[in-house]
Enzyme design. Structure first.
Site, mmCIF file in Angstrom:
data_model
loop_
_atom_site.group_PDB
_atom_site.id
_atom_site.type_symbol
_atom_site.label_atom_id
_atom_site.label_comp_id
_atom_site.label_asym_id
_atom_site.label_seq_id
_atom_site.Cartn_x
_atom_site.Cartn_y
_atom_site.Cartn_z
ATOM 1 C CB CYS A 45 44.002 40.935 30.309
ATOM 2 S SG CYS A 45 44.125 39.131 30.259
ATOM 3 C CG ASP A 287 45.670 31.684 26.331
ATOM 4 O OD1 ASP A 287 45.715 31.247 27.505
ATOM 5 O OD2 ASP A 287 45.377 32.865 26.063
ATOM 6 C CE1 TYR A 430 30.783 44.207 59.063
ATOM 7 C CE2 TYR A 430 31.640 44.128 61.322
ATOM 8 C CZ TYR A 430 30.737 44.641 60.398
ATOM 9 O OH TYR A 430 29.821 45.576 60.767
#
Length: 452
Positions: A45, A287, A430
């Site tokens: 990746c 995979d 938040y």
């Protein structure tokens, strides 16, 4: 005498995760790993970021080198060894030593197949093996492309396919100063997104300077010697210095023909939740295997580094005598193209229609931070939920800094069958630098709940 040797085919994420787990649990067992390349345990990746020179050296992508496994973990890693055949009747595999150009048979007591995936290119198209075409699926392929850019200094590139690899490589090549074109047979890039969300990504790509040829298919290559000079689609010919394959990944399982190991979706290996195949003493992971989709409850093919590591650990645990299960996945993925971030999870509209699931969908536009906080960026969130029940079925997010990782909230919700109301009720963090007081995923859920 029956062999107790564990033989593993493939030395990357799944294979070496399994090997390391078995070694921890069984310190004295003989473990042999055959790897066709010269590398083990690397981050495929990370290849686009090596090409873009964001990652400066190839060694930074390698987690453990073959010699480390040999010296520190007593795992017999044999690189540059290609497995040609699996004989499950006699419990042996046929191996080619690529250096000596010799073949031999290796017996096994237990076998793990972890051969991964490969970049797809139609083999009937002449030039698929040209010197300037690159499939970014192995570390070697990334090294080859980097060397070609350094040695030849190409000016133009054509990327075939608008999936994750295609988009990440577009970013990498733009950073390296190439003029980039991208061919995609769909009308929008990213076929793992719904068309309305894919259109947003397509527009973003154009703003970055990528020339898109949408609704076009690869027909052939114009060759000069062993070099591609142009990519021919069903509509035109596009001159290029290099070609990058981004048409997706297919499982590397062709060598299993005649082995009696059962294959399924796209030729991937069928496995149960223990990562066992239909043949006793044969496991598979990564995979090259199918995955159970936790939302559709169907077998699918996901080529994901996260799942490769997880399934490798599960396979290794079961081989070592532990009882560990891999429940499946929901298809969560993220992607970055320059300043744009893309996340997706669960099912798309086309999949829900195919399954006959009655659903509702909604899109909202919001900000990644409180609107008054500096550098707040745009974010678009799309949710899909089951009609009447409100159960979340899928989600897609596109935005800039701080957008993509919000998909993890939706992936968690999908994994545990949460509803829109459950998402609204979540006590999410938040503060103005991180989010509006209502996080965009909750704002999307609040809007959509009125439709169920």
């Amino acid at each position: 005498m029956i062999s107790d040797t564990l033989v593993i085919i493939g030395g990357d994420a799944a294979g070496m995760s399994a090997a390391s787990k078995v070694r921890r649990e069984q310190p004295d067992r003989e473990i042999i790993v055959f790897e066709k390349s010269q590398y083990t345990s690397y981050s495929a990746c990370g290849i686009p970021y090596y090409i873009s020179e964001t990652v400066k050296t190839v060694d930074e992508l390698i987690v453990r080198k073959p010699q480390t496994f040999r010296d520190k973990y007593n795992i017999d890693v044999r690189t540059l060894h290609l497995v040609l055949e699996v004989d499950t009747n006699k419990k042996r595999i046929r191996v080619q030593d690529k250096v000596k150009q010799e073949e031999f048979w290796q017996d096994y007591g237990q076998l793990l197949i972890a051969t991964g995936g490969k970049a797809y290119c139609p083999a009937d198209i002449k030039g698929y093996d040209a010197e300037n075409i690159f499939g970014i699926s192995t570390l070697k392929s990334g090294i080859n492309l980097e060397k070609y850019i350094e040695d030849v200094a190409p000016k133009t590139a054509v990327i075939i396919g608008g999936g994750y690899i295609g988009l990440e490589m577009a970013e990498a090549l733009l950073i390296r100063g190439l003029k980039v074109s991208l061919i995609n047979r769909g009308e929008q890039v990213m076929n793992t997104l719904d068309p309305d969300m894919g259109e947003i990504v397509s527009d973003a790509m154009r703003k970055l300077g990528v020339t898109l040829y949408l609704g076009e298919e690869l027909v052939s290559f114009d060759l000069e010697g062993n070099c591609i000079k142009a990519v021919v689609t069903n509509k035109q010919s596009i001159p290029t210095d290099i070609v990058v394959l981004g048409m997706g990944t297919s499982p590397n399982t062709a060598f299993l023909k005649g082995s009696k190991i059962e294959l399924g979706v796209k030729g991937a290996i069928k496995v149960n939740a223990h990562m066992q195949t239909n043949i006793p003493d044969v496991w598979a992971a990564g995979d090259c295997t199918e995955t159970l989709h936790l939302v559709s409850k169907q077998q699918v093919y996901f080529a994901m580094g996260t799942l490769a590591n997880k399934t490798g650990l599960v396979a290794g645990s079961n081989i070592a005598g532990e009882k560990l299960l891999f429940p499946g996945g929901v298809g969560t993925a993220v992607c970055k193209v320059c300043s744009y971030e893309i996340g997706r999870t669960g099912l798309q509209e086309k999949e829900l229609k195919k399954l006959g699931i009655d659903y509702v969908t909604g899109i909202i536009a919001s900000k990644t931070r409180a609107h008054y906080y500096p550098n707040s960026k745009d974010i678009t969130v799309k949710l899909l939920a089951e009609k009447n029940s409100g159960r979340l079925l899928g989600g897609q997010i596109i935005g800039e800094e701080g957008a993509a990782k919000r998909i993890d909230v939706l992936a968690t919700a999908l994994t545990h069958n949460l509803t829109l109301q459950n998402i609204i009720d979540l006590d999410l963090s938040y503060a103005p630098p991180f989010s509006p007081v209502w996080d965009p995923v909750q704002t999307a859920a609040r809007k959509l709940i009125n439709e169920i």
